[in-house]
Design an enzyme around this catalytic site. Structure first.
Site, PDB file in Angstrom:
ATOM      1  N   ASN A 101      10.045   0.661  28.243  1.00  0.00           N
ATOM      2  CA  ASN A 101      11.665   0.876  28.661  1.00  0.00           C
ATOM      3  C   ASN A 101      11.631   2.153  29.925  1.00  0.00           C
ATOM      4  O   ASN A 101      12.843   2.579  30.148  1.00  0.00           O
ATOM      5  CB  ASN A 101      12.295   1.411  27.565  1.00  0.00           C
ATOM      6  CG  ASN A 101      12.134   0.395  26.269  1.00  0.00           C
ATOM      7  OD1 ASN A 101      11.306   0.844  25.405  1.00  0.00           O
ATOM      8  ND2 ASN A 101      13.075  -0.628  26.404  1.00  0.00           N
ATOM      9  N   HIS A 123       9.717  -6.517  27.141  1.00  0.00           N
ATOM     10  CA  HIS A 123      10.481  -6.430  28.391  1.00  0.00           C
ATOM     11  C   HIS A 123       9.475  -6.418  29.431  1.00  0.00           C
ATOM     12  O   HIS A 123       9.648  -5.906  30.531  1.00  0.00           O
ATOM     13  CB  HIS A 123      11.264  -4.941  28.565  1.00  0.00           C
ATOM     14  CG  HIS A 123      12.462  -5.070  27.909  1.00  0.00           C
ATOM     15  ND1 HIS A 123      13.250  -6.105  27.567  1.00  0.00           N
ATOM     16  CD2 HIS A 123      12.999  -4.131  26.862  1.00  0.00           C
ATOM     17  CE1 HIS A 123      14.355  -5.655  26.876  1.00  0.00           C
ATOM     18  NE2 HIS A 123      14.324  -4.596  26.506  1.00  0.00           N
ATOM     19  N   ASP A 178       8.080   4.729  22.920  1.00  0.00           N
ATOM     20  CA  ASP A 178       8.799   4.110  24.081  1.00  0.00           C
ATOM     21  C   ASP A 178       9.363   5.164  24.924  1.00  0.00           C
ATOM     22  O   ASP A 178      10.314   5.793  24.502  1.00  0.00           O
ATOM     23  CB  ASP A 178       9.827   3.209  23.515  1.00  0.00           C
ATOM     24  CG  ASP A 178       9.166   2.075  22.646  1.00  0.00           C
ATOM     25  OD1 ASP A 178       8.005   2.500  21.882  1.00  0.00           O
ATOM     26  OD2 ASP A 178       9.464   0.957  22.472  1.00  0.00           O
TER      27      ASP A 178
END
Ligand SMILES: [Fe+2]
Length: 259
Positions: free
Chosen positions: A40, A68, A8
């Site tokens: 992210n 997300h 990430d």
């Protein structure tokens, strides 16, 4: 065949680390293919088309996402037409984008990448086991080498999914917790796995966020606007070796400090 998976990418510090370091890193470790989780990259939450293009330009062959995925409105239309930026399979039906990408190494070898979320402690509409089998079968029809990014919170679910897919894919890489686990392993059926590959971003933080802000929100229960931290930047992930049949022969965690 050597695959690089970078965990990430968090905020601008993580994105800079990819842009400045990934091209050289690919050469140094002799990676034939690179997967980057970009979940992210945009200020710690989500991804934008502009940032996706920058990660691809820096040497990511495929970008994966996570919970997300819809944080940025502009990403949906981009996902609908992107072949190399994928979102988790288990979002609501009819969502834009795809959960399977097939890209090729310089010598023309096909590599399939699949993205699925866990549902323990994550708010997902469909459980991972509902979608995994069909998705993996589809991937295997298109490539011998198959990498699964399993974006999930719970260790138990991540270990279970890795084991469920053992012998059917090259690697099951856990993402989302941003803390690299020390269980990189080749399972009995020949599938490499790690519960979490870590984070490419600022480790002097609470999983990427400025520590003081994260702690204040936890202590007070009041809304606190998070800012990505800047310090202690590392690229983290794993390096996986596999044979032509897609069977993993080695997996090594990667932790590269970035000044
Ligand atoms: Fe996540």
């Amino acid at each position: 065949m050597r695959l690089l998976f970078l965990a990430d990418v968090f905020g601008s510090a993580g994105r800079r680390a990819i842009e400045e370091r990934l091209p050289g890193l690919r050469d140094e470790i002799g990676a034939d293919f690179a997967v980057v989780n970009g979940e992210n990259a945009a200020d710690g939450r989500g991804l934008t088309p502009r940032l996706a293009e920058r990660l691809l330009a820096a040497g990511a062959d495929v970008i994966t996402l996570g919970n997300h995925v819809w944080a940025r409105d502009e990403l949906g239309p981009y996902l609908a037409r992107s072949e190399r930026v994928i979102r988790p399979a288990n979002v609501a039906s009819g969502s834009p984008g795809r959960a399977l990408a097939v890209a090729h190494t310089a010598d023309g070898t096909a590599v399939a990448v699949v993205n699925v979320m866990g549902w323990l402690f994550l708010d997902v509409p469909v459980g991972p086991f509902e979608v995994l089998d069909e998705l993996v079968e589809e991937a295997r029809r298109q490539a011998r080498i198959v990498v699964v990014d399993f974006h999930a919170e719970a260790t138990s679910e991540k270990v279970a999914v890795a084991r469920w897919l053992d012998g059917r894919v090259t690697a099951v890489i856990g993402t989302h917790t941003h803390v690299q686990t020390s269980d990189a392993r080749i399972q009995p059926g020949g599938t490499a796995a790690i519960t979490d590959a870590g984070m490419t971003g600022p480790h002097d933080s609470v999983i990427g966020v400025e520590a003081e802000l994260a702690i204040r929100r936890m202590r007070t229960g009041m809304p606190v606007r998070f800012r990505p931290a800047e310090g202690g930047v590392r690229l983290e992930g794993v390096v996986i070796d596999c044979d032509a049949d897609g069977r993993a022969t080695a997996i090594e965690p990667l932790r590269v400090p970035h000044p």
